[in-house]
Design an enzyme around this catalytic site. Structure first.
Site, PDB file in Angstrom:
ATOM      1  CG  LEU A 132      -1.913  -1.133   1.352  1.00 53.25           C
ATOM      2  CD1 LEU A 132      -2.513  -1.155   2.754  1.00 53.25           C
ATOM      3  CD2 LEU A 132      -3.009  -0.994   0.301  1.00 53.25           C
ATOM      4  CG  HIS A 133       1.112   5.788  -1.843  1.00 52.37           C
ATOM      5  ND1 HIS A 133       1.349   6.845  -0.990  1.00 52.37           N
ATOM      6  CD2 HIS A 133       1.750   6.089  -3.006  1.00 52.37           C
ATOM      7  CE1 HIS A 133       2.099   7.752  -1.613  1.00 52.37           C
ATOM      8  NE2 HIS A 133       2.355   7.313  -2.827  1.00 52.37           N
ATOM      9  CE1 TYR A 134       3.746   9.714   1.740  1.00 54.87           C
ATOM     10  CE2 TYR A 134       4.803   8.350   0.061  1.00 54.87           C
ATOM     11  CZ  TYR A 134       4.417   9.594   0.530  1.00 54.87           C
ATOM     12  OH  TYR A 134       4.697  10.723  -0.200  1.00 54.87           O
ATOM     13  NE  ARG A 135       1.312  11.645  -0.910  1.00 54.04           N
ATOM     14  CZ  ARG A 135       1.577  12.287  -2.034  1.00 54.04           C
ATOM     15  NH1 ARG A 135       0.831  12.070  -3.119  1.00 54.04           N
ATOM     16  NH2 ARG A 135       2.582  13.143  -2.088  1.00 54.04           N
ATOM     17  CG  MET A 136      -3.129   5.771   4.925  1.00 53.18           C
ATOM     18  SD  MET A 136      -3.342   5.056   6.581  1.00 53.18           S
ATOM     19  CE  MET A 136      -2.868   6.451   7.615  1.00 53.18           C
TER      20      MET A 136
END
EC number: 3.1.15.-
Length: 210
Positions: A132-136
């Site tokens: 998963l990307h570190y952004r949420m």
């Protein structure tokens, strides 16, 4: 020239977990649900909805509130009967991501109040965390902002159920974000409007950034 973005670059990975509690050092994940949406919040594919087995010792760590919640929802009996391991659940979500998302451009995790879920993913499903990307994308941020900036939007948001089941929670979160998009985030400004907004925001806070 307008750059064409491959649709898989715009995906969101919606994940919701049910746990035996909120403490990483003694509680475990007991239900995992995941859905993928495109940029317009259309659900893609079938998703994942799995109950994970927990031992009697792990279930004994639940407090009275969580025990009552998981009993009322029917989850507790499903946990006891399940033969699915956490690794198998993690594998299923990773397969879903591999099918619908671009591995070269990891998709953000999306959901509602997802900091705790991300912490459990990081600690107990590390392979998924890395995918998963570190952004949420946290829908609860829009909830809090609408309460302050757009109260009519806040007070008319769709009612949420109290199922306390992972898949239902995801669908409600997607629906809530779609509501904010339709009721509030509806304008697509011109380039000139965006440049004016940038200039005004920059001027308003410049003294704090010097």
């Amino acid at each position: 020239m307008v750059e064409t973005v491959h649709p898989k670059n715009d995906r969101l990975v919606w994940i919701d977990l049910e746990m035996t509690g909120l403490e990483l050092d003694r509680h475990v994940i007991v239900e995992v649900a995941a859905l993928i949406t495109d940029a317009d919040l259309n659900i893609i594919g079938e998703g994942v909805d799995l109950v994970v087995h927990a031992t009697p010792e792990q279930l004994a760590e639940m407090d009275d509130f969580v025990t009552t919640m998981h009993t009322s929802s029917g989850l507790l009996e499903e946990i006891k009967a399940s033969t699915v391991s956490l690794q198998e659940a993690e594998d299923a979500v990773l397969a879903l991501i591999a099918q619908h998302c671009d591995p070269e451009h990891p998709a953000p995790l999306a959901g509602n109040s997802i900091a705790t879920d991300r912490s459990f993913i990081r600690a107990q499903m590390p392979r998924l965390d890395k995918a998963l990307h570190y952004r949420m994308v946290d829908v609860s941020s829009l909830k809090e902002l609408s309460r302050r900036w757009a109260p009519r939007v806040y007070f008319n948001q769709p009612d949420k159920g109290m199922a306390h089941r992972a898949l239902a929670d995801i669908v409600e979160s997607i629906r809530e974000l779609d509501y904010y998009r339709r009721a509030w985030l509806i304008s697509d400004p011109t380039t000139e409007d965006a440049e004016d907004a940038k200039a005004n925001a920059t001027a308003s806070y410049q003294q704090f950034l010097q």
